[in-house]
Design an enzyme around this catalytic site. Structure first.
Site, PDB file in Angstrom:
ATOM      1  N   GLN A 159      -6.238  -2.263   4.857  1.00 46.87           N
ATOM      2  CA  GLN A 159      -4.992  -2.082   5.534  1.00 46.87           C
ATOM      3  C   GLN A 159      -5.120  -0.720   6.733  1.00 46.87           C
ATOM      4  OE1 GLN A 159      -3.221  -0.782   1.714  1.00 46.87           O
ATOM      5  NE2 GLN A 159      -2.121   0.558   2.790  1.00 46.87           N
ATOM      6  N   CYS A 165       0.382  -2.220   2.294  1.00 47.01           N
ATOM      7  CA  CYS A 165      -0.456  -2.716   1.200  1.00 47.01           C
ATOM      8  C   CYS A 165       0.512  -4.053   0.574  1.00 47.01           C
ATOM      9  CB  CYS A 165      -0.189  -1.784   0.170  1.00 47.01           C
ATOM     10  SG  CYS A 165       1.434  -1.266  -0.563  1.00 47.01           S
ATOM     11  N   HIS A 300       2.075   1.316  -4.767  1.00 49.19           N
ATOM     12  CA  HIS A 300       1.184   0.488  -4.172  1.00 49.19           C
ATOM     13  C   HIS A 300       1.121  -0.949  -4.548  1.00 49.19           C
ATOM     14  CE1 HIS A 300      -2.562   0.269  -1.695  1.00 49.19           C
ATOM     15  NE2 HIS A 300      -3.323  -0.023  -2.580  1.00 49.19           N
ATOM     16  N   ASN A 320      -8.103  -4.683  -3.966  1.00 45.08           N
ATOM     17  CA  ASN A 320      -7.273  -3.726  -3.251  1.00 45.08           C
ATOM     18  C   ASN A 320      -7.404  -3.975  -1.535  1.00 45.08           C
ATOM     19  OD1 ASN A 320      -5.890  -1.241  -2.658  1.00 45.08           O
ATOM     20  ND2 ASN A 320      -7.253   0.183  -3.605  1.00 45.08           N
TER      21      ASN A 320
END
Length: 358
Positions: A159, A165, A300, A320
């Site tokens: 990102q 996110c 997140h 992630n």
């Protein structure tokens, strides 16, 4: 030549030793982290050499010599923190990743981006069904699941310096269910969500996966990553970038604070989850089964893509959006069974998944 360290060797090193002497071994080529040694910590010249090596690895460039000196001081402070934690923890370890020249406040301000609502409705959006996996008995749940091995997870994305996110979490879950239903794994566009999903979402300034699922279901689908590439900034919604290629029927929320419900959903598909990822341990996580410290203040959005067990520790595999140089090639294994309904870092609080019925 960079030494390639197998997972087995990494785990062996983790069992046999701790602190800086082992950090260099643990954080070799396997997880793309620059290692360090006790000698590095004891010598100013060695610290400078280590910093220059790190700068070259991550292609860092600073506007002035003064800025580079300031970043070196931040780097030293982070290294001391990493070394201190590596001497204390046993199930996971920290490393000098690309965030090593950022203060903790700078990191938190740049690389998160979830905006949770004041309250969350458990209504079943675009679906009249109850939690569809709730009737699955515990005995029917596979002991482990890894959707990466079933060709339902695209490469780890980054990102960058944009609080998007939520878009990456949404897209990974949609890519997953589409691959499971159709057999085709297609990389989809986060940028379309950043530019176009504005009902409740705010581009690089945060958003929520449920709102993004709603956008995809109501507008006829999502374009490919290639057709609508990531720009790391907000832009105008461009409907001329090809046709939508992947649709979903809607989305459903996993019952909150119910770990077994999350596992049941994960047995069937990747799931969007929200966590608190602003902790300093999380910033420098490099490998192992992470067991904290962290709270439950969700900040997140990430994607759970499986679960398993290592040395008696149950964990959830989380993808992630900080690139492949963070964690275990972009992933983190987060401990399950903490005894808290919210789960580690609040992972059980706000999970949801897209549905695709045809």
């Amino acid at each position: 030549m960079e030494t390639k360290v197998t997972v087995g060797v990494v785990l062996l090193l983790l069992c046999l030793c701790g602190g800086a002497a082992c950090a260099a071994g643990r954080s070799g080529g396997e997880f793309s982290i620059v290692g360090y040694s006790e000698e590095d910590l004891a010598s100013h010249d060695r610290l400078i050499e280590l910093f220059e090596k790190w700068v070259a690895k991550y292609r860092k460039a600073y506007a002035s010599f003064e800025e580079k000196v300031r970043r070196f001081e931040v780097f030293k402070d982070n290294l001391n923190h990493i070394d201190d934690i590596n001497k204390k923890v046993t199930s996971y370890w920290l490393g000098l990743n690309e965030f090593a020249d950022l203060t903790h406040d700078e990191f938190k301000a740049t690389y998160l981006g979830l905006t949770p609502p004041p309250t969350r409705s458990n209504s079943k959006h675009y679906s009249s069904e109850e939690f569809r996996y709730g009737k699955m008995s515990d005995g029917e749940v596979p002991k482990e699941m890894d959707w990466r091995k079933k060709n339902a997870v695209t490469e780890v994305k980054n990102q960058g310096q944009c609080g998007s996110c939520w878009a990456f979490s949404t897209v990974a879950a949609v890519e997953g269910i589409n691959a499971i239903v159709t057999g085709n794994l297609t990389s989809l566009s986060e940028q379309e969500l950043i530019d176009c999903s504005t009902d409740g979402n705010n581009g690089c300034n945060g958003g929520l996966m449920d709102y993004a699922f709603s956008y995809i279901a109501s507008t006829g689908g999502l374009r490919t990553e290639e057709a609508y590439p990531y720009a790391m900034e907000e832009g105008d919604c461009d409907e001329g970038k090809g046709a939508a290629v992947v649709t979903i029927s809607g989305y459903e929320d996993v019952p909150a604070n119910d770990e077994q419900a999350l596992v049941k959903a994960l047995a069937h598909q990747p799931v969007s989850v929200a966590i608190e990822a602003s902790g300093r341990h999380f910033q420098f996580y490099s490998g192992g089964v992470f067991d904290g410290p962290c709270g439950e203040q969700l900040d997140h959005g990430v994607t759970a893509v499986g679960y398993g067990t290592s040395k008696g520790q149950d964990y959830i595999i989380v993808k992630n959006s900080w690139g492949p140089h963070w964690g275990e090639k972009g992933y983190i294994r987060m401990k399950r069974g903490t005894g808290k309904g919210e789960g580690l870092c609040g992972i059980n609080k706000m999970a949801s998944y897209p549905t695709k019925d045809n």
